[in-house]
Scaffold this motif. Sequence first.
Motif, PDB file in Angstrom:
ATOM      1  N   ALA A  50      59.068  24.424  29.986  1.00  0.00           N
ATOM      2  CA  ALA A  50      58.552  25.570  30.449  1.00  0.00           C
ATOM      3  C   ALA A  50      59.499  26.353  29.775  1.00  0.00           C
ATOM      4  O   ALA A  50      58.914  27.904  29.885  1.00  0.00           O
ATOM      5  N   VAL A  51      61.200  26.322  29.528  1.00  0.00           N
ATOM      6  CA  VAL A  51      61.795  27.280  28.607  1.00  0.00           C
ATOM      7  C   VAL A  51      60.889  28.150  27.861  1.00  0.00           C
ATOM      8  O   VAL A  51      61.079  28.539  27.401  1.00  0.00           O
ATOM      9  N   GLU A  53      57.255  27.585  26.946  1.00  0.00           N
ATOM     10  CA  GLU A  53      55.611  28.626  27.423  1.00  0.00           C
ATOM     11  C   GLU A  53      56.642  29.878  28.324  1.00  0.00           C
ATOM     12  O   GLU A  53      55.685  30.599  27.801  1.00  0.00           O
ATOM     13  N   THR A  54      57.396  29.952  28.663  1.00  0.00           N
ATOM     14  CA  THR A  54      58.503  31.600  28.694  1.00  0.00           C
ATOM     15  C   THR A  54      58.577  32.267  27.503  1.00  0.00           C
ATOM     16  O   THR A  54      58.143  33.203  27.435  1.00  0.00           O
ATOM     17  N   VAL A  57      54.810  33.263  26.531  1.00  0.00           N
ATOM     18  CA  VAL A  57      55.080  34.384  27.748  1.00  0.00           C
ATOM     19  C   VAL A  57      55.121  35.667  27.205  1.00  0.00           C
ATOM     20  O   VAL A  57      54.777  36.534  27.263  1.00  0.00           O
ATOM     21  N   ALA A  58      56.565  35.523  26.849  1.00  0.00           N
ATOM     22  CA  ALA A  58      57.673  36.784  26.595  1.00  0.00           C
ATOM     23  C   ALA A  58      57.063  37.454  24.920  1.00  0.00           C
ATOM     24  O   ALA A  58      56.859  38.868  24.726  1.00  0.00           O
ATOM     25  N   ALA A 156      53.809  33.477  33.895  1.00  0.00           N
ATOM     26  CA  ALA A 156      54.522  33.386  35.340  1.00  0.00           C
ATOM     27  C   ALA A 156      54.125  31.971  36.105  1.00  0.00           C
ATOM     28  O   ALA A 156      54.715  30.957  36.309  1.00  0.00           O
ATOM     29  N   VAL A 159      54.042  28.779  33.801  1.00  0.00           N
ATOM     30  CA  VAL A 159      54.783  28.149  33.753  1.00  0.00           C
ATOM     31  C   VAL A 159      55.415  27.591  34.991  1.00  0.00           C
ATOM     32  O   VAL A 159      55.540  26.317  35.291  1.00  0.00           O
TER      33      VAL A 159
END
Length: 207
Positions: A50-51, A53-54, A57-58, A156, A159
């Motif tokens: 998940a991190v 994926e974050t 996205v960023a 968001a 994720v």
Amino acid sequence: MFGLSAATIAGYLAAIVVLMVTPGPDMMFVLANAARYGRRAGVVAACGVAVGETVHVAAVVGGLATLVSTSPALFTAIRWAGAAYLVVLGVRALRGAGGPGTADAAGGGRGRSAFLRGVITNLLNPKMILFSVAFLPQFVDPAGGDVTVQLVLLGALFVAVQLAVDIALGVGAGRLAERMTDGRWSRRINRICAVAFVALGIRLAAG
């Protein structure tokens, strides 16, 4: 909501579900950790993914992902690095004992290792870069408001849903591994995941 209609969000969530039913490196990684070391390790691995994926996205919001996807040399380098990493994970899994883990094995160093490898597995997955660049913007409505806010919301949601699915998978596989005290189930799942890692790595390298 934030420029996105209920119909758009519903269609987006439906598309995410379709994507998630196809096994990939992230799902195999979570499953392998849960089967080998228990449910806690599976949850930790899911958090690591998940991190990663974050970060993707960023990168989309900041425009970095577009730069990577339009640079053939950089994208190829990431693709080869990801392929090599998957093969290494597969070989290491095949060489491992594959037995069910104890609570101690799932925590401490094992937990940190699962988390970091989850982050790396996701970051080195070029499909996530393509997904971020090509998939997320399709659901953005420029006339509906701030595009950046919409991208952040869509990212968001992805994720959150992915994390929920991976955690459920990790907990379920971990519980089964803990109940199968003879270790046969864990060894079988470990071998399956190991072969899947190697196959995914070779496929990724082949383009």
